[in-house]
Design a protein around this motif. Sequence first.
Motif, PDB file in Angstrom:
ATOM      1  N   HIS A 172      55.511  19.515 -18.763  1.00 37.96           N
ATOM      2  CA  HIS A 172      55.340  19.323 -19.993  1.00 37.96           C
ATOM      3  C   HIS A 172      56.494  18.319 -20.325  1.00 37.96           C
ATOM      4  CE1 HIS A 172      57.883  23.004 -20.295  1.00 37.96           C
ATOM      5  NE2 HIS A 172      57.755  22.697 -21.343  1.00 37.96           N
ATOM      6  N   HIS A 231      59.256  18.778 -22.625  1.00 33.91           N
ATOM      7  CA  HIS A 231      60.129  19.104 -22.971  1.00 33.91           C
ATOM      8  C   HIS A 231      61.639  18.621 -22.337  1.00 33.91           C
ATOM      9  CE1 HIS A 231      58.240  22.503 -25.630  1.00 33.91           C
ATOM     10  NE2 HIS A 231      58.074  21.440 -26.317  1.00 33.91           N
ATOM     11  N   ASP A 279      64.221  19.910 -21.270  1.00 33.54           N
ATOM     12  CA  ASP A 279      64.773  20.985 -20.494  1.00 33.54           C
ATOM     13  C   ASP A 279      63.880  21.057 -19.250  1.00 33.54           C
ATOM     14  OD1 ASP A 279      63.000  22.226 -22.087  1.00 33.54           O
ATOM     15  OD2 ASP A 279      64.026  24.465 -21.580  1.00 33.54           O
ATOM     16  N   HIS A 280      62.785  20.238 -19.235  1.00 24.40           N
ATOM     17  CA  HIS A 280      61.947  19.901 -18.090  1.00 24.40           C
ATOM     18  C   HIS A 280      61.861  18.489 -17.309  1.00 24.40           C
ATOM     19  CE1 HIS A 280      60.442  24.053 -18.165  1.00 24.40           C
ATOM     20  NE2 HIS A 280      60.646  23.992 -19.327  1.00 24.40           N
ATOM     21  N   HIS A 329      51.667  25.940 -25.182  1.00 21.20           N
ATOM     22  CA  HIS A 329      52.954  25.688 -25.503  1.00 21.20           C
ATOM     23  C   HIS A 329      53.123  24.361 -26.133  1.00 21.20           C
ATOM     24  CE1 HIS A 329      57.234  26.324 -24.603  1.00 21.20           C
ATOM     25  NE2 HIS A 329      57.391  24.968 -23.968  1.00 21.20           N
ATOM     26  N   ASP A 383      56.226  26.278 -18.838  1.00 15.15           N
ATOM     27  CA  ASP A 383      56.393  27.128 -20.120  1.00 15.15           C
ATOM     28  C   ASP A 383      55.195  27.817 -20.589  1.00 15.15           C
ATOM     29  OD1 ASP A 383      59.157  26.739 -19.597  1.00 15.15           O
ATOM     30  OD2 ASP A 383      59.466  25.559 -21.412  1.00 15.15           O
TER      31      ASP A 383
END
Length: 253
Positions: free
Chosen positions: A52, A54, A56-57, A111, A128
């Motif tokens: 996904h 975000h 932090d990914h 999410h 997540d």
Amino acid sequence: MEVISIPCLRDNYAWLLVVHDGCVVVDPSEAGPVEAAIAAARVPLRAILATHHHPDHVGGIEALVEAHGVPVYGHVHDEDRIPRLSRPLSHGDRFDLHGGLAFEALHVPGHTLGAVTYVGHGWAFTGDTLFTAGCGRLFEGTAAQMHASLNGVLGALPDETWIACGHEYTASNLRFAAHVEPDQPAILARIAHVAALRQEGKPSVPARLGEERATNPFLRVDVPAVRAHFGLGAGPTGAEVFAALRAEKDSFQ
Ligand SMILES: [Zn+2]
């Protein structure tokens, strides 16, 4: 296929999937630790898989594409949100990577609306969406969508499947599981097991889907004890129980 967890940022995991003549990285939140893992594996990077959008990914994607010139896979919904996305995927798409690596993309909104789980070789890389002993917050989707993603789409996978998720959250997730089902033996056993792993500095991820089904409240919406926690019987739908669980977890300390 060898699977290596790469600690990134504060509590993230990227995943390096290694075969004899290449490797693939899932969710590189930063490039540095991933580059070190690739160098240690001594095989070329072939692709990047994003679960996904975000930060932090996906934070390491730009630098890794610059350095390795590899394609980036992600859901078509996130074409404008995942950096350098070059292989947009839809639910059920299968793709072959170098060296016999083959995966199927499962669309699992909840999410985020473009969340994907990558399934192959007995593993599921869930980002997540499904956490060990928990699940991600509903930033974009509804409780009904997340319930369908977890208990419908991922619910069809076999018990033996290894669940590799994006964060080291198992211990805190299990505290909530024990709050919902006090004195449930499998949950108590897992709390002790995870505490021992963490004490040794080892990750608590991955875990088998069968263990999730025995201990993860979000996969246990039809269990009478979970329903009883909310004063509910057999009447309400699984999605309604799921919504109650997610809402309570959002403010659980
Ligand atoms: Zn996320």
